[in-house]
Enzyme design. Structure first.
Site, PDB file in Angstrom:
ATOM      1  N   ASP A   1       1.564  10.947  17.194  1.00 31.49           N
ATOM      2  CA  ASP A   1       0.659  10.643  16.075  1.00 31.49           C
ATOM      3  C   ASP A   1      -0.128   9.367  16.353  1.00 31.49           C
ATOM      4  O   ASP A   1      -0.263   8.502  15.489  1.00 31.49           O
ATOM      5  CB  ASP A   1       1.445  10.517  14.771  1.00 31.49           C
ATOM      6  CG  ASP A   1       0.538  10.600  13.533  1.00 31.49           C
ATOM      7  OD1 ASP A   1      -0.574  11.142  13.661  1.00 31.49           O
ATOM      8  OD2 ASP A   1       0.939  10.122  12.465  1.00 31.49           O
TER       9      ASP A   1
ATOM     10  N   GLY B   1       0.465   8.980   2.641  1.00 33.54           N
ATOM     11  CA  GLY B   1       1.107  10.283   2.599  1.00 33.54           C
ATOM     12  C   GLY B   1       2.599  10.234   2.879  1.00 33.54           C
ATOM     13  O   GLY B   1       3.359  11.067   2.389  1.00 33.54           O
TER      14      GLY B   1
ATOM     15  N   GLY C   1       0.827  -1.194   0.000  1.00 34.00           N
ATOM     16  CA  GLY C   1       0.000   0.000   0.000  1.00 34.00           C
ATOM     17  C   GLY C   1       0.860   1.241   0.000  1.00 34.00           C
ATOM     18  O   GLY C   1       2.086   1.179   0.059  1.00 34.00           O
TER      19      GLY C   1
ATOM     20  N   ASP D   1       4.600   3.065  13.814  1.00 32.94           N
ATOM     21  CA  ASP D   1       5.200   4.368  13.525  1.00 32.94           C
ATOM     22  C   ASP D   1       5.957   4.966  14.696  1.00 32.94           C
ATOM     23  O   ASP D   1       5.957   6.167  14.910  1.00 32.94           O
ATOM     24  CB  ASP D   1       4.139   5.357  13.031  1.00 32.94           C
ATOM     25  CG  ASP D   1       4.068   5.370  11.513  1.00 32.94           C
ATOM     26  OD1 ASP D   1       4.862   4.640  10.891  1.00 32.94           O
ATOM     27  OD2 ASP D   1       3.237   6.078  10.960  1.00 32.94           O
TER      28      ASP D   1
ATOM     29  N   LYS E   1      -3.256   7.265  16.506  1.00 33.51           N
ATOM     30  CA  LYS E   1      -4.539   7.278  15.808  1.00 33.51           C
ATOM     31  C   LYS E   1      -4.900   5.833  15.480  1.00 33.51           C
ATOM     32  O   LYS E   1      -4.027   4.947  15.533  1.00 33.51           O
ATOM     33  CB  LYS E   1      -4.458   8.117  14.529  1.00 33.51           C
ATOM     34  CG  LYS E   1      -3.376   7.667  13.556  1.00 33.51           C
ATOM     35  CD  LYS E   1      -3.285   8.620  12.366  1.00 33.51           C
ATOM     36  CE  LYS E   1      -2.157   8.213  11.421  1.00 33.51           C
ATOM     37  NZ  LYS E   1      -2.043   9.140  10.273  1.00 33.51           N
TER      38      LYS E   1
ATOM     39  N   VAL F   1       4.619   1.065   1.540  1.00 36.27           N
ATOM     40  CA  VAL F   1       4.947  -0.069   2.387  1.00 36.27           C
ATOM     41  C   VAL F   1       4.979  -1.324   1.522  1.00 36.27           C
ATOM     42  O   VAL F   1       4.034  -1.583   0.771  1.00 36.27           O
ATOM     43  CB  VAL F   1       3.946  -0.242   3.545  1.00 36.27           C
ATOM     44  CG1 VAL F   1       4.250  -1.509   4.334  1.00 36.27           C
ATOM     45  CG2 VAL F   1       4.002   0.955   4.475  1.00 36.27           C
TER      46      VAL F   1
END
Length: 548
Positions: free
Chosen positions: A357, A237, A234, A379, A359, A241
């Site tokens: 970050d 932004g 995939g 991440d 989420k 990956v």
């Protein structure tokens, strides 16, 4: 982060000698590197299209010779039967290429047989009846050889052998005509009439050479240290990956490619500065040892300046796609997942890291061995290190960019405060828990800016008032405490939030047995037999790793 200084010793140190290069793969000595799997798969699709076109041409010849221009048929009494065999051969190859479970290499090798069989059928048509002894038009065999060589990804050696055999079918047809008593040209004249076949057979190795040289270039471009890119999972932004494989250990991994411009690299000097910070933070991140933090295996930069992370490959779904597909989760499961996410962040917070970050897309719910609903936080390669010597300077906060997602961004980050600490992650965790419970964002808005304003100024509605599912009061209050505007009124860090989450009694309502039953019912593709190292997991590519 403090590092213990090693004790001095007079004992001589033993150094391990560098490991010698190890031969990779089974193509050593063949002089030919295998093509990447995705390129071979694409070529097999084109081969199937070629077979379909071949069936159409044979059918058109059959119709023209039998119905439209029967008097002009000069191919003998068995032309219809020969053309029918040609149609059947093409359709058989089409079905085999599209639907057979055999590997692509075998399909390619069988395709070479198809080339020879079609050439033989064409040769029978060319010489079944009496033909001129001094001149013949260009044989269709030459055209078939060239077209097949441009599509099929065979090695040059195999292509040359198959093409030479196919080119010889016309002289073989002449010999068969001689055996049947028909007048035929001399051997020298036969070669002169059909030498274009052999010329095309020799030329056929050129497309094969070009294709395999391209394959070598693609493989070289896809090599990331000891890993080789296998399949694109995939893109988002930050970059792409890929599923990758370690060339020696046969271990699958996920490689995230980060574009330099995303990290603010505008010049060579800035690229070197970012690389040093990238290296320092990646090394610190690799020290995280919570089982709920994704493992970082390696990192680096390609010759083109693309940064990359090598991480463990996960089989499951990120929270965002999971809830989007299956809806909000029951309170017991929310606590079960929240505790694991807090465990990961508590380890990071204890080491002075702030994720910044958090989420749903960065919280992965997966199968890990025999466990289901196992959380991995992603991440961590882009965390902020709480180092006052570089206050505010991280990979995504250095001059050129900001970090965070508006729907999960703490008020202090939105206001641009420099002293952002662990409580910003606690706020984001509250937003994530809110999303898990209700299937909705804390604040809905038409634009990101309006949403940011609401995070700073508006009071959220308790999650219990936005869903029909039962939410215990203590969980409702826990989520609302995380969403306090003033960081001082929130839990101090993820460790404190973890403790509070463990005190919630409904967390015992969801356990491993229920998790497995849920996965078997809703995501059965992840509940099959475990694969051995080096084998390809039978898991949809889209479900292997979250892209952010």
């Amino acid at each position: 982060m403090e590092n213990d200084r090693p004790m001095k010793s007079d004992r001589p140190r033993k150094m391990v000698e560098p490991r010698l290069p190890t031969p990779i793969g089974s193509t050593q000595g063949t002089g030919m590197t295998p093509l990447p799997d995705d390129l071979v798969a694409a070529q097999c699709v084109r081969m199937a299209l070629m077979y379909a076109v071949g069936a159409g041409l044979w059918t058109m010849g059959l119709v023209m010779g039998s119905l439209v221009l029967p008097d002009a048929n000069q191919f003998g009494p068995y032309a219809a039967q020969i053309k029918t065999v040609g149609i059947a051969t093409c359709l058989l190859m089409l079905g085999y290429t599209r639907f057979s479970p055999c590997g692509h290499p075998r399909k390619i090798n069988v395709g070479l047989t198809f080339l020879v069989v079609n050439a033989f059928l064409i040769a029978l048509l060319n010489s079944w009846t009496e033909q001129p002894l001094t001149f013949r038009p260009l044989s269709w065999i030459a055209i078939v050889i060239v077209v097949y060589a441009m599509i099929a990804p065979s090695t040059p050696r195999k292509m040359l052998v198959a093409s030479m055999i196919a080119a010889t079918m016309d002289p073989l047809g002449v010999w068969l005509a001689h055996r049947r008593g028909l007048p035929v040209p001399s051997a020298a004249m036969t070669f002169a009439m059909f030498y274009p076949n052999y010329a095309c057979a020799i030329i056929s190795i050129l497309p094969s050479h070009v294709l395999h040289r391209l394959g070598r270039q693609i493989r070289t471009a896809r090599e990331m240290g000891s890993y080789q890119l296998v399949e694109l999972l995939g893109h988002g932004g930050m970059g792409e990956v890929w599923r990758a494989r370690h060339r020696l250990l046969a271990r699958d991994a996920a490689i995230k490619l980060v574009r330099p411009e995303v990290l603010g690299a505008g010049s060579q000097a800035e690229t070197r500065t970012i690389l040093r910070r990238f290296e320092r933070e990646a090394q610190a991140t690799a020290a995280l040892n919570s089982p709920h933090t994704i493992n970082l295996f390696d990192f680096g930069m390609t010759g083109e300046g693309t940064f990359y992370y090598v991480m463990e490959l996960l089989a499951g779904r990120d929270l965002e796609s999971l809830i989007r597909e299956f809806g909000p989760l029951p309170a017991g499961r929310v606590i079960y997942l929240l505790r694991q996410a807090c465990h990961s962040l508590a380890d990071a917070h204890a080491r002075g890291f702030v994720h910044r970050d958090i989420k749903p897309a960065n919280i992965y719910v997966c199968r890990m061995g025999l466990e289901y609903d196992f959380v991995k936080v992603l991440d961590f390669g882009l965390v902020k290190v709480r180092d006052h010597r570089e206050a505010g300077q991280t990979l995504l906060t250095a001059d050129h960019g900001t970090t965070g997602t508006p729907a999960y961004m703490a008020p202090e980050i939105i206001l641009g405060e420099t002293d952002v600490d662990r409580r910003a992650d606690v706020y984001a965790l509250g937003c994530v828990a809110y999303y898990m419970l209700t299937g909705q964002l804390v604040f809905e808005a038409d634009t990101p800016m309006k949403m940011l304003v609401q995070h700073v100024q508006s009071q959220p509605v308790p999650p219990s008032q936005r869903t029909e599912l039962k939410i215990p009061r203590e969980l409702d209050q826990l989520v609302m405490s995380c969403l306090e505007k003033d960081p001082k009124n929130r839990p101090h860090d993820a460790g404190e939030l973890f403790t509070l989450a463990c005190r919630c009694r409904m967390g015992d309502e969801w356990e491993t047995t229920q998790a497995r039953e849920w996965w078997e019912q809703h995501l059965p593709e992840f509940t099959g037999a475990l694969t051995i190292p080096g084998s390809t997991p039978d898991v949809p590519a889209a479900g292997m790793l979250a892209i952010s």
